[in-house]
Write a protein that holds these residues in place. Structure first.
Motif, PDB file in Angstrom:
ATOM      1  N   GLY A 266       0.828  -1.222   0.000  1.00  0.00           N
ATOM      2  CA  GLY A 266       0.000   0.000   0.000  1.00  0.00           C
ATOM      3  C   GLY A 266       0.854   1.259   0.000  1.00  0.00           C
ATOM      4  O   GLY A 266       0.570   2.212  -0.725  1.00  0.00           O
ATOM      5  N   VAL A 267       1.916   1.254   0.788  1.00  0.00           N
ATOM      6  CA  VAL A 267       2.796   2.429   0.858  1.00  0.00           C
ATOM      7  C   VAL A 267       3.562   2.592  -0.466  1.00  0.00           C
ATOM      8  O   VAL A 267       3.667   3.698  -1.001  1.00  0.00           O
ATOM      9  N   VAL A 268       4.043   1.487  -1.014  1.00  0.00           N
ATOM     10  CA  VAL A 268       4.808   1.560  -2.275  1.00  0.00           C
ATOM     11  C   VAL A 268       3.926   2.128  -3.388  1.00  0.00           C
ATOM     12  O   VAL A 268       4.369   2.962  -4.184  1.00  0.00           O
ATOM     13  N   THR A 269       2.676   1.710  -3.429  1.00  0.00           N
ATOM     14  CA  THR A 269       1.818   2.172  -4.531  1.00  0.00           C
ATOM     15  C   THR A 269       1.251   3.571  -4.276  1.00  0.00           C
ATOM     16  O   THR A 269       0.968   4.295  -5.207  1.00  0.00           O
ATOM     17  N   PHE A 270       1.116   3.960  -2.991  1.00  0.00           N
ATOM     18  CA  PHE A 270       0.547   5.271  -2.686  1.00  0.00           C
ATOM     19  C   PHE A 270       1.497   6.407  -3.069  1.00  0.00           C
ATOM     20  O   PHE A 270       1.081   7.423  -3.620  1.00  0.00           O
ATOM     21  N   TYR A 271       2.777   6.237  -2.804  1.00  0.00           N
ATOM     22  CA  TYR A 271       3.746   7.310  -3.066  1.00  0.00           C
ATOM     23  C   TYR A 271       4.298   7.196  -4.475  1.00  0.00           C
ATOM     24  O   TYR A 271       4.895   6.181  -4.836  1.00  0.00           O
ATOM     25  N   HIS A 272       4.134   8.277  -5.237  1.00  0.00           N
ATOM     26  CA  HIS A 272       4.606   8.262  -6.627  1.00  0.00           C
ATOM     27  C   HIS A 272       6.122   8.212  -6.724  1.00  0.00           C
ATOM     28  O   HIS A 272       6.667   7.936  -7.783  1.00  0.00           O
ATOM     29  N   ASP A 273       6.780   8.517  -5.602  1.00  0.00           N
ATOM     30  CA  ASP A 273       8.248   8.521  -5.620  1.00  0.00           C
ATOM     31  C   ASP A 273       8.818   7.134  -5.905  1.00  0.00           C
ATOM     32  O   ASP A 273       9.943   7.015  -6.382  1.00  0.00           O
ATOM     33  N   PHE A 274       8.036   6.113  -5.593  1.00  0.00           N
ATOM     34  CA  PHE A 274       8.588   4.764  -5.719  1.00  0.00           C
ATOM     35  C   PHE A 274       8.268   4.159  -7.074  1.00  0.00           C
ATOM     36  O   PHE A 274       7.114   4.071  -7.480  1.00  0.00           O
ATOM     37  N   ARG A 275       9.337   3.762  -7.756  1.00  0.00           N
ATOM     38  CA  ARG A 275       9.197   3.118  -9.058  1.00  0.00           C
ATOM     39  C   ARG A 275       8.938   1.637  -8.867  1.00  0.00           C
ATOM     40  O   ARG A 275       9.599   0.991  -8.059  1.00  0.00           O
ATOM     41  N   LYS A 276       8.003   1.123  -9.661  1.00  0.00           N
ATOM     42  CA  LYS A 276       7.704  -0.316  -9.560  1.00  0.00           C
ATOM     43  C   LYS A 276       8.503  -1.123 -10.591  1.00  0.00           C
ATOM     44  O   LYS A 276       8.536  -2.340 -10.543  1.00  0.00           O
ATOM     45  N   ASN A 277       9.104  -0.410 -11.536  1.00  0.00           N
ATOM     46  CA  ASN A 277       9.874  -1.074 -12.599  1.00  0.00           C
ATOM     47  C   ASN A 277      11.182  -0.317 -12.801  1.00  0.00           C
ATOM     48  O   ASN A 277      11.284   0.850 -12.410  1.00  0.00           O
ATOM     49  N   PRO A 278      12.156  -0.946 -13.435  1.00  0.00           N
ATOM     50  CA  PRO A 278      13.417  -0.238 -13.679  1.00  0.00           C
ATOM     51  C   PRO A 278      13.182   1.029 -14.508  1.00  0.00           C
ATOM     52  O   PRO A 278      12.309   1.029 -15.379  1.00  0.00           O
ATOM     53  N   ALA A 279      13.964   2.065 -14.232  1.00  0.00           N
ATOM     54  CA  ALA A 279      13.822   3.309 -14.993  1.00  0.00           C
ATOM     55  C   ALA A 279      14.395   3.146 -16.391  1.00  0.00           C
ATOM     56  O   ALA A 279      15.214   2.259 -16.636  1.00  0.00           O
ATOM     57  N   GLY A 280      13.955   3.997 -17.324  1.00  0.00           N
ATOM     58  CA  GLY A 280      14.499   4.003 -18.675  1.00  0.00           C
ATOM     59  C   GLY A 280      15.900   4.603 -18.681  1.00  0.00           C
ATOM     60  O   GLY A 280      16.422   5.008 -17.647  1.00  0.00           O
TER      61      GLY A 280
END
Ligand code: FES
Length: 156
Positions: free
Chosen positions: A61-75
């Protein structure tokens, strides 16, 4: 590149150890993990939940709530658009819409070719020169969609 499970466990345990005595340790721990792994891999959640004695749902819930956290590797390149008030007043929203439609991604997403990750930021401290946009490590002022396309093109 796939993350090795042993590395993920080591990074998570190291972050927990570093922040164990902090109040509200979950956020700093997640930032620490993202800094080391580049994003919050799905395998982080169960390990972290166990370490902190929380449910997986709480951590997720915390990981998905905060936009700061990426769920996938960055480009390869990360583009951050400032959406705070001063930049908004000089066209950041219009710029945002154009950039989203040109790249075909929303905030927090990466183009299918892995070239660009789009993120939002709330103030770079460059307010007099809005709209402010960071491309990689470099900050640009008075950005518009065409100029940004040129900067991205030059970086390829
Ligand atoms: S409001 Fe955009 S840099 Fe401060």
């Amino acid at each position: 590149m796939a993350l090795l499970q042993e590395n993920v466990e080591e990074v998570v345990r190291g972050a927990v150890e570093a922040h164990r005595d902090d109040r509200g340790a979950l956020l700093p721990i997640l930032h620490d993990i993202q800094e080391k792994l580049g994003y919050i891999d799905a395998t982080v959640v169960p390990i972290l939940a166990k370490e902190l004695n929380l449910s997986r749902a709480d951590v997720h819930g915390v990981v998905t709530f905060y936009h700061d956290f990426r769920k996938n590797p960055a480009g390869a390149t990360t583009v951050r658009i400032c959406r705070a008030e001063a930049c908004q007043s000089v066209g950041a929203e219009r710029l945002t819409e154009l950039v989203k439609s040109r790249l075909g991604v929303d905030f927090g997403q990466t183009t299918p070719d892995g070239g660009v990750t789009l993120e939002q930021v709330f103030c770079f401290g460059n307010c007099a020169l809005g709209p402010a946009v960071q491309v990689g490590e470099k900050l640009y002022g008075r950005m518009d969609a065409d100029r940004l396309a040129g900067v991205l093109e030059a970086g390829r």
